[in-house]
Design a protein around this motif. Structure first.
Motif, short mmCIF file in Angstrom:
data_model
loop_
_atom_site.label_atom_id
_atom_site.label_comp_id
_atom_site.label_asym_id
_atom_site.label_seq_id
_atom_site.Cartn_x
_atom_site.Cartn_y
_atom_site.Cartn_z
N LYS A 316 6.09 4.64 3.13
CA LYS A 316 6.89 3.75 2.40
C LYS A 316 7.60 4.84 1.42
N ILE A 317 8.79 4.95 1.40
CA ILE A 317 9.60 5.93 0.57
C ILE A 317 10.38 5.23 -0.25
N PRO A 318 10.67 5.64 -1.60
CA PRO A 318 11.44 5.13 -2.49
C PRO A 318 12.97 5.48 -2.08
N PRO A 319 14.03 4.84 -2.47
CA PRO A 319 13.91 3.77 -3.80
C PRO A 319 13.40 2.21 -3.16
N THR A 320 13.49 2.09 -1.76
CA THR A 320 13.29 0.81 -1.24
C THR A 320 11.80 0.39 -0.63
N PHE A 321 11.12 1.53 -0.65
CA PHE A 321 9.85 1.54 -0.05
C PHE A 321 9.80 0.76 1.04
N THR A 322 10.59 1.31 1.97
CA THR A 322 10.63 0.66 3.37
C THR A 322 9.86 2.16 4.27
#
Length: 544
Positions: A316-322
């Protein structure tokens, strides 16, 4: 004088050759060559020592040292076979001169005969139908014995077969001796029992001209006065094809580029804890970092700008952490590249502070991204700018196997090889099916053009020198590279002109300066992350 050492805990130099002595000359041009074995998959240190000979029969230590240069064999090869370096001597600060090194491949026999053959009026061997003929071609050895070098396919139910064109390297067919005898035998294939002998002819390669016809003789029938032959073998066409080597393409300017993709799935463990495969040990690099260093150190000299795209998957990656299965570690999709192997390591360690490990382990998006990049190198039908090597480092089994196989089959038609390094103690049995050692991959009726995958479990190299991992993972790359070039009938570019060599070396000098700045103490970019010692990269040559 040339000397070579081996990598490891300590470098031990072994003398491999020396030039002749040229008297009273400050601009000598040495004519004697020094043969050195070249291995793409290894870092081969080499040192050139230039001496003023006062005692012709004395030891090297007894002569006056002018200066010396150390580099790697890959530095020379990647410079299109022409390298220039300033001589160095710790006793002096003035200009000691420049050494120019040129390398060329010692050519073995690299010609392949492409033969197109057919038969006419062969003997009928099947009681209820015609024959099912095929050819067996053998070469004569020095002891008069025969060694089979090729078998054609079987042509069913015909006495006038036309076989598909086939290739035999001259090194196998006759060792370069065009007058050496070759034996061509024709058989009738039988599903059960022994195949029936039809006839044979003994000729030389020199006789294999287009349109040549040879009687196929069965010695057991020759006693009959009415016997003429058991059919005729016809040579429809002969082409002598030059076999190009990996070094031929490098000398022509084709580069080898690296792309890295790292597994960020939760099965690696929380990087904050020491049992995690992503744990940053302050005393030694983890298995991910070691795999990057091992492969990157070999490939870096073959990429003139040292810019490498680096991706991750399963986090899960920034900024949405999907969850994302192919994200650049720069977190800038427009520019996924970092500079140098140290840049790969830095981006890897920094990214662990920004992402959340998740899953699953999907390879297909990464392979698709690599294929897209490889396609950019293959814009012209008869030329390739670079050959891409995708390094995937993972800790577990693939969860999108069908999609991965599909992407690998498609990618096999592009200038791309895929190296998968499995870290940790997971069961990697299913990974073996991607390695085409047991047959080419297939998907939806489409067959891979060639084998492009090499899988290596890191645990097999624990406690062993890191260069052994690199040697094992990269050993198949030159063969895969050549297989792609042959399949697409791509010939090497012509050797560079002196002006092109000067431009290449100027570009590599700029890259060398950037690498020095990257690893300089106090550099915010180049300061190694704990547990990530600076990688000893080969320094490209300066401009002439």
């Amino acid at each position: 004088m040339g000397a070579r050492g081996t990598t490891g805990a300590a470098t031990r130099w072994n003398l491999v050759g020396s030039t002749e002595m040229i008297r009273d000359n400050l601009n000598p041009k040495f004519s004697k060559t020094v043969p050195v074995d070249y291995y793409f998959e290894e870092v081969q240190q080499i040192r050139f020592v230039v001496c003023d000979i006062d005692k012709p029969n004395g030891r090297m230590e007894d002569q006056d040292l002018i200066g010396e240069v150390s580099c790697t064999v890959s530095d020379i090869v990647a410079s299109r076979g022409a390298l220039s370096r300033k001589l160095m001597n710790p006793k002096y600060t003035q200009n000691l001169g420049t050494i120019h090194v040129r390398a060329h491949e010692l050519k073995d026999l690299k010609t392949t005969a492409r033969l197109t053959m057919s038969g006419s009026r062969l003997d009928k061997k099947d009681f209820f139908g015609k024959s099912d003929p095929y050819l067996v071609i053998s070469r004569q050895n020095k002891d008069q014995s025969w060694t089979v070098v090729h078998r054609t396919e079987v042509i069913k139910k015909t006495l006038d077969p036309a076989w598909r064109p086939f290739d035999i390297p001259l090194s196998r067919l006759n060792d370069g001796d065009m007058d050496r005898l070759i034996l061509i035998q024709c058989y009738d294939w039988d599903k059960v029992g022994e195949h029936d002998f039809i006839g044979e002819c003994r000729i030389t390669t020199k006789q294999l001209g287009p349109g040549a016809r040879f009687d196929l003789i069965n010695p057991k029938k020759q006693s009959s006065k009415k016997y003429v032959n058991s059919g005729t073998l016809i040579v429809n066409n002969v082409e002598m094809l030059k076999e190009y080597s990996f070094l031929d393409y490098l000398a022509g300017g084709t580069e080898v580029s690296l792309m890295v993709s790292i597994d960020y799935t939760a099965s690696n463990g929380d990087p904050k804890f020491s049992n995690s495969l992503h744990y940053i040990n302050p005393y030694e690099p983890n298995e991910y970092a070691r795999a990057i260093m091992a492969v990157g150190e070999i490939l870096a000299p073959y990429d003139s700008d040292n810019n490498f795209p680096v991706f991750g998957f399963g986090a899960k990656i920034p900024p949405t952490f999907t969850v994302n299965h192919c994200f650049p570690l720069t977190f800038n999709p427009a520019n996924p590249e970092v500079f140098g192997v140290q840049g790969i390591l830095n981006s890897y360690h920094t990214s662990l502070q920004s992402v959340t490990l998740y899953g699953p382990t999907n390879f297909a998006p990464t392979i698709q991204a690599a294929a897209s990049r490889a396609q950019q190198f293959f814009q012209q039908k008869d030329d390739v700018q670079a050959y891409l090597i995708l390094l995937i480092i993972t800790d577990g089994e693939i969860t999108d196997m069908d999609d991965t196989v599909r992407e690998l089959v498609n990618a096999s038609y592009l200038p791309l090889s895929v190296i998968i390094v499995g870290v940790g103690n997971a069961d990697f049995n299913n990974m073996e099916q991607l390695d085409g050692d047991d047959g080419l991959l297939r998907y939806g009726g489409r067959v891979a053009q060639r084998d492009i995958v090499q899988f290596v479990p890191f645990r097999n190299f624990k406690g062993r020198p890191i260069h052994e991992l690199a040697a094992h993972t990269l050993a198949e790359v030159p063969g895969q590279f050549i297989a792609f070039m042959k399949a697409n009938n791509i010939k090497p570019r012509p050797p560079p002109t002196p002006e092109e060599i000067a431009a290449i070396q100027a570009r590599r000098e700029q890259t060398a300066l950037q690498l020095q700045q990257l690893s300089a103490p106090g550099s915010p970019v180049g300061t190694p992350v704990p547990g990530s010692p600076a990688v000893p990269l080969a320094v490209p040559p300066p401009a002439q």
